[in-house]
Scaffold this active site. Structure first.
Site, PDB file in Angstrom:
ATOM      1  N   ARG A  93       0.826  -1.213   0.000  1.00 22.25           N
ATOM      2  CA  ARG A  93       0.000   0.000   0.000  1.00 22.25           C
ATOM      3  C   ARG A  93       0.859   1.261   0.000  1.00 22.25           C
ATOM      4  O   ARG A  93       0.496   2.255  -0.619  1.00 22.25           O
ATOM      5  CB  ARG A  93      -0.942  -0.022   1.210  1.00 22.25           C
ATOM      6  CG  ARG A  93      -1.872   1.180   1.284  1.00 22.25           C
ATOM      7  CD  ARG A  93      -2.917   0.996   2.360  1.00 22.25           C
ATOM      8  NE  ARG A  93      -3.722   2.190   2.559  1.00 22.25           N
ATOM      9  CZ  ARG A  93      -4.635   2.326   3.522  1.00 22.25           C
ATOM     10  NH1 ARG A  93      -4.845   1.316   4.362  1.00 22.25           N
ATOM     11  NH2 ARG A  93      -5.338   3.419   3.644  1.00 22.25           N
ATOM     12  N   ASN A 147     -10.586  -4.942  -0.438  1.00 26.86           N
ATOM     13  CA  ASN A 147     -10.616  -3.865  -1.432  1.00 26.86           C
ATOM     14  C   ASN A 147      -9.769  -4.171  -2.653  1.00 26.86           C
ATOM     15  O   ASN A 147      -8.835  -4.967  -2.558  1.00 26.86           O
ATOM     16  CB  ASN A 147     -10.094  -2.573  -0.778  1.00 26.86           C
ATOM     17  CG  ASN A 147     -11.211  -1.782  -0.147  1.00 26.86           C
ATOM     18  OD1 ASN A 147     -12.310  -1.700  -0.695  1.00 26.86           O
ATOM     19  ND2 ASN A 147     -10.927  -1.197   1.011  1.00 26.86           N
ATOM     20  N   CYS A 169     -19.049  -2.406   2.198  1.00 24.82           N
ATOM     21  CA  CYS A 169     -18.217  -1.246   2.494  1.00 24.82           C
ATOM     22  C   CYS A 169     -18.859  -0.504   3.655  1.00 24.82           C
ATOM     23  O   CYS A 169     -20.078  -0.514   3.804  1.00 24.82           O
ATOM     24  CB  CYS A 169     -18.150  -0.340   1.278  1.00 24.82           C
ATOM     25  SG  CYS A 169     -17.328   1.223   1.604  1.00 24.82           S
ATOM     26  N   HIS A 199     -17.421   2.942  -3.517  1.00 25.30           N
ATOM     27  CA  HIS A 199     -16.638   4.177  -3.394  1.00 25.30           C
ATOM     28  C   HIS A 199     -16.953   5.159  -4.515  1.00 25.30           C
ATOM     29  O   HIS A 199     -16.156   6.066  -4.790  1.00 25.30           O
ATOM     30  CB  HIS A 199     -15.120   3.887  -3.336  1.00 25.30           C
ATOM     31  CG  HIS A 199     -14.710   3.210  -2.054  1.00 25.30           C
ATOM     32  ND1 HIS A 199     -13.406   2.982  -1.724  1.00 25.30           N
ATOM     33  CD2 HIS A 199     -15.440   2.719  -1.017  1.00 25.30           C
ATOM     34  CE1 HIS A 199     -13.342   2.374  -0.534  1.00 25.30           C
ATOM     35  NE2 HIS A 199     -14.574   2.195  -0.097  1.00 25.30           N
ATOM     36  N   TYR A 253     -15.670   9.488  -1.181  1.00 25.87           N
ATOM     37  CA  TYR A 253     -14.603   9.286  -2.159  1.00 25.87           C
ATOM     38  C   TYR A 253     -14.755  10.144  -3.404  1.00 25.87           C
ATOM     39  O   TYR A 253     -13.801  10.302  -4.172  1.00 25.87           O
ATOM     40  CB  TYR A 253     -14.503   7.798  -2.538  1.00 25.87           C
ATOM     41  CG  TYR A 253     -13.828   7.000  -1.448  1.00 25.87           C
ATOM     42  CD1 TYR A 253     -12.443   6.906  -1.398  1.00 25.87           C
ATOM     43  CD2 TYR A 253     -14.568   6.375  -0.444  1.00 25.87           C
ATOM     44  CE1 TYR A 253     -11.807   6.198  -0.389  1.00 25.87           C
ATOM     45  CE2 TYR A 253     -13.944   5.672   0.569  1.00 25.87           C
ATOM     46  CZ  TYR A 253     -12.562   5.588   0.594  1.00 25.87           C
ATOM     47  OH  TYR A 253     -11.929   4.902   1.588  1.00 25.87           O
TER      48      TYR A 253
HETATM   49  P1  NAD Z   1      -4.196  -6.084   6.967  1.00 26.99           P
HETATM   50  O1  NAD Z   1      -3.023  -5.448   6.326  1.00 26.99           O
HETATM   51  O2  NAD Z   1      -4.244  -6.156   8.430  1.00 26.99           O
HETATM   52  O3  NAD Z   1      -4.352  -7.543   6.349  1.00 26.99           O
HETATM   53  C1  NAD Z   1      -5.218  -8.478   6.931  1.00 26.99           C
HETATM   54  C2  NAD Z   1      -4.555  -9.827   6.936  1.00 26.99           C
HETATM   55  O4  NAD Z   1      -4.551 -10.393   5.621  1.00 26.99           O
HETATM   56  C3  NAD Z   1      -3.099  -9.799   7.402  1.00 26.99           C
HETATM   57  O5  NAD Z   1      -2.963 -10.479   8.612  1.00 26.99           O
HETATM   58  C4  NAD Z   1      -2.364 -10.476   6.253  1.00 26.99           C
HETATM   59  O6  NAD Z   1      -1.308 -11.288   6.682  1.00 26.99           O
HETATM   60  C5  NAD Z   1      -3.465 -11.267   5.589  1.00 26.99           C
HETATM   61  N1  NAD Z   1      -3.212 -11.755   4.230  1.00 26.99           N
HETATM   62  C6  NAD Z   1      -2.474 -11.188   3.254  1.00 26.99           C
HETATM   63  N2  NAD Z   1      -2.509 -11.953   2.149  1.00 26.99           N
HETATM   64  C7  NAD Z   1      -3.302 -13.020   2.427  1.00 26.99           C
HETATM   65  C8  NAD Z   1      -3.734 -14.150   1.697  1.00 26.99           C
HETATM   66  N3  NAD Z   1      -3.339 -14.363   0.447  1.00 26.99           N
HETATM   67  N4  NAD Z   1      -4.541 -15.041   2.320  1.00 26.99           N
HETATM   68  C9  NAD Z   1      -4.938 -14.863   3.584  1.00 26.99           C
HETATM   69  N5  NAD Z   1      -4.567 -13.816   4.325  1.00 26.99           N
HETATM   70  C10 NAD Z   1      -3.759 -12.903   3.752  1.00 26.99           C
HETATM   71  O7  NAD Z   1      -5.475  -5.408   6.351  1.00 26.99           O
HETATM   72  P2  NAD Z   1      -6.652  -4.540   6.958  1.00 26.99           P
HETATM   73  O8  NAD Z   1      -6.189  -3.161   7.092  1.00 26.99           O
HETATM   74  O9  NAD Z   1      -7.279  -5.209   8.096  1.00 26.99           O
HETATM   75  O10 NAD Z   1      -7.625  -4.614   5.725  1.00 26.99           O
HETATM   76  C11 NAD Z   1      -8.007  -5.867   5.202  1.00 26.99           C
HETATM   77  C12 NAD Z   1      -8.695  -5.713   3.880  1.00 26.99           C
HETATM   78  O11 NAD Z   1      -9.963  -5.116   4.051  1.00 26.99           O
HETATM   79  C13 NAD Z   1      -7.939  -4.828   2.901  1.00 26.99           C
HETATM   80  O12 NAD Z   1      -8.067  -5.341   1.596  1.00 26.99           O
HETATM   81  C14 NAD Z   1      -8.637  -3.516   3.032  1.00 26.99           C
HETATM   82  O13 NAD Z   1      -8.514  -2.708   1.900  1.00 26.99           O
HETATM   83  C15 NAD Z   1     -10.046  -3.967   3.236  1.00 26.99           C
HETATM   84  N6  NAD Z   1     -10.956  -3.001   3.874  1.00 26.99           N
HETATM   85  C16 NAD Z   1     -12.159  -2.851   3.281  1.00 26.99           C
HETATM   86  C17 NAD Z   1     -13.078  -1.967   3.780  1.00 26.99           C
HETATM   87  C18 NAD Z   1     -14.373  -1.784   3.058  1.00 26.99           C
HETATM   88  O14 NAD Z   1     -15.005  -0.758   3.220  1.00 26.99           O
HETATM   89  N7  NAD Z   1     -14.789  -2.730   2.233  1.00 26.99           N
HETATM   90  C19 NAD Z   1     -12.770  -1.244   4.936  1.00 26.99           C
HETATM   91  C20 NAD Z   1     -11.521  -1.431   5.533  1.00 26.99           C
HETATM   92  C21 NAD Z   1     -10.620  -2.320   4.992  1.00 26.99           C
HETATM   93  C1  G6P Z   2     -12.655   3.399   4.332  1.00 26.77           C
HETATM   94  C2  G6P Z   2     -13.216   2.491   3.295  1.00 26.77           C
HETATM   95  C3  G6P Z   2     -12.330   1.384   3.015  1.00 26.77           C
HETATM   96  C4  G6P Z   2     -10.978   2.019   2.987  1.00 26.77           C
HETATM   97  C5  G6P Z   2     -10.603   2.162   4.419  1.00 26.77           C
HETATM   98  C6  G6P Z   2      -9.241   2.707   4.664  1.00 26.77           C
HETATM   99  O1  G6P Z   2     -13.599   3.896   5.073  1.00 26.77           O
HETATM  100  O2  G6P Z   2     -14.548   2.238   3.217  1.00 26.77           O
HETATM  101  O3  G6P Z   2     -12.725   0.722   1.892  1.00 26.77           O
HETATM  102  O4  G6P Z   2     -10.070   1.414   2.204  1.00 26.77           O
HETATM  103  O5  G6P Z   2     -11.602   2.842   5.107  1.00 26.77           O
HETATM  104  O6  G6P Z   2      -8.994   2.774   6.042  1.00 26.77           O
HETATM  105  P1  G6P Z   2      -7.510   2.849   6.611  1.00 26.77           P
HETATM  106  O7  G6P Z   2      -7.666   3.070   8.058  1.00 26.77           O
HETATM  107  O8  G6P Z   2      -6.905   1.524   6.271  1.00 26.77           O
HETATM  108  O9  G6P Z   2      -6.848   3.953   5.877  1.00 26.77           O
HETATM  109 MN    MN Z   3     -14.969   0.873   1.512  1.00 27.78          MN
END
Ligand code: NAD
Ligand code: G6P
Ligand code: MN
Ligand code: MN
Length: 433
Positions: A93, A147, A169, A199, A253
């Site tokens: 990232r 994401n 989301c 988004h 966004y």
């Molecule tokens: P993070 O960096 O803590 O990752 C979560 C875990 O995924 C880590 O422990 C990592 O080791 C593991 N991982 C990496 N590759 C993997 C694989 N191939 N198989 C299984 N596990 C694997 O991430 P986070 O900040 O908790 O975010 C997790 C995901 O959720 C990200 O893709 C982020 O963009 C997404 N997210 C989405 C929303 C939304 O609105 N939809 C909101 C927040 C975060």
């Molecule tokens: C947002 C979104 C996620 C985004 C995340 C980032 O609210 O809905 O899709 O990627 O939060 O949060 P962070 O704390 O990782 O910057």
């Molecule tokens: Mn989102």
């Protein structure tokens, strides 16, 4: 009895997910929760796993919490699979943000060149997961928030041919949590309707007499701060005249597009000081994991609200409870359009108000957009389709097309140079290219 699986179990959001299950214990007869990660995430998994066990125990529940690096073992006979993983971890990232920044372009987790590369890294992995699910748990539901959530859900349905999937989301959730109070109402007094893509959606709101209150909320957004804006988005105001014409509330966004220059300037300024959002998140994460290691902590700490994604795990639990109990809850989800937005293809994924029940999400009709929003939406949705196809095929020409289409990447030689540099920087996670 239900077997729940979460891929990316080492995520700092896991306590929120567990809290969401505990809150809904009367609706979900859970027997097992499996948290899956990879060797790179094992340390984090051990910490979130121990915390999950403490939370379950403190709630007086007999749920089994399993930690594993063996995804296939976890998926065997699963009922609900949720995905919250990050391919390439936060280091990837940092590159998604820094490299476009060095070209004077906006790079962000789900927008610009950064978002495109997050999709390129993630699509092959999610399609692998779908392949495993077809073999090991063909009746399970897949709840995705990995994401870029919309593009990943599109890949699951279009390329993985897996229909039992919903994308989520927290942005719509936070809007609905925070906006009603700005006009002295509660959520249950209002009707919300969202439409667009992840988004990149807009919404309208009505009160319980059927009077539209969208403009009243827009007025309040100018008086105070943008109600419900996630922590990761800098609050540059939209142009009031533009919203007055639009008569809809854009999602947070949209400011990357409507106020691109200001958002870019702000992020480049931050890079020099507190660093990219990924670097800021690394620090928040460090603080969170220090707390999680306290053997006395058995509830979600308030510091998790510093993450942009606060409340998304709760939405996942609500989607699961709604499917399992056929609740037909109003939720905003990424699902097949099926005509809800006539301006977009019927057989592709949109993010839209829907009723979520036993058959999944049934989208609610939204109707046509005005030309301005329709133009943006059609460009962005078609760009998503190009990105997904490039991610599946590894076709360089298609990747270049996606870069040219992306409004945050000015076309020309610099765009191609950026693409090439990012392909090299992400090589380890891009077997398809
Ligand atoms: P993070 O960096 O803590 O990752 C979560 C875990 O995924 C880590 O422990 C990592 O080791 C593991 N991982 C990496 N590759 C993997 C694989 N191939 N198989 C299984 N596990 C694997 O991430 P986070 O900040 O908790 O975010 C997790 C995901 O959720 C990200 O893709 C982020 O963009 C997404 N997210 C989405 C929303 C939304 O609105 N939809 C909101 C927040 C975060
Ligand atoms: C947002 C979104 C996620 C985004 C995340 C980032 O609210 O809905 O899709 O990627 O939060 O949060 P962070 O704390 O990782 O910057
Ligand atoms: Mn989102
Ligand atoms: Mn472009």
């Amino acid at each position: 009895a239900l077997k729940m699986v979460t891929i990316g179990g080492g995520s700092s959001y896991t306590p929120e997910l567990i809290e969401g299950y505990i809150k809904r214990q009367a609706q979900l007869p859970i027997k097992e929760i499996w948290l899956v990660d990879i060797p790179d995430g094992e340390k984090k998994l051990k910490i979130t796993g121990a915390m999950a066990k403490r939370m379950v125990k403190a709630a007086g529940l007999d749920w089994e919490v399993h930690l594993t690096l063996d995804r296939r073992e976890a998926l065997k006979d699963a009922d609900f699979v949720s995905t919250q993983f990050r391919v390439g971890l936060l280091e990837a990232r940092v590159k998604d943000e820094r490299i476009p920044g060095s070209y004077g372009m906006l790079g962000q987790e789900t927008n610009g060149a950064g978002g495109i590369f997050k999709a390129f890294r993630t699509v092959p992995v999610i399609l692998d997961i779908v392949k495993d699910m077809k073999e090991l748990c063909p009746n399970a539901w897949l709840i995705n928030f990995t994401n870029p959530s919309g593009m990943i859900t599109e890949a699951i349905r279009t390329w993985g041919k897996w229909d039992r999937a919903i994308g989520l989301c927290n942005v719509p959730v936070m809007a609905m949590m925070n906006e009603p109070a700005t006009i002295g109402k509660t959520l249950d007094e209002l009707t919300y309707k969202f439409a667009g893509i992840d988004h990149f959606h807009w919404h309208r709101v009505w009160d319980n007499t059927g009077r539209e209150v969208t403009m009243a909320i827009i007025d309040k957004i100018y008086d105070g701060s943008d109600a419900g804006l996630p922590k990761n988005i800098f609050d540059v105001k939209f142009f009031r005249e533009q919203l007055k014409q639009m008569k809809m509330i854009p999602c947070g966004y949209h400011r990357y597009y409507y106020r691109e220059q200001e958002m870019l300037d702000h992020s480049l300024e931050e890079f020099k000081g507190i660093g990219t959002r990924a670097q800021q998140v690394m620090r928040i994460e460090h603080e969170l994991f220090t707390l999680y290691q306290d053997p006395k902590l058995d509830y979600k700490p308030k510091q998790l609200a510093e993450r942009g994604g606060a409340h998304y795990s709760d939405a996942a639990c609500e989607a699961i409870a709604s499917i399992y109990n056929d609740k037909r809850t109003h939720m905003v989800v990424s699902t097949m359009n099926h005509g809800a937005i006539p301006d977009l293809p019927s057989d592709h994924v949109v993010e839209v108000s829907a009723r979520v029940g036993a058959t999944g999400a049934i989208p609610l009709a939204f109707g046509n957009f005005q030309p301005a929003e329709r133009g943006w939406l059609q460009l962005m949705k078609n760009m998503e389709l190009v990105i997904d196809e490039a991610a599946v095929t590894g076709d360089y020409g298609l990747a270049l097309q996606a870069f040219m289409m992306n409004p945050l990447i000015p076309s020309g030689q610099k765009a191609k140079d950026l693409l090439d540099e990012m392909l090299v920087a992400n090589k380890r996670y891009l077997p398809q290219f």
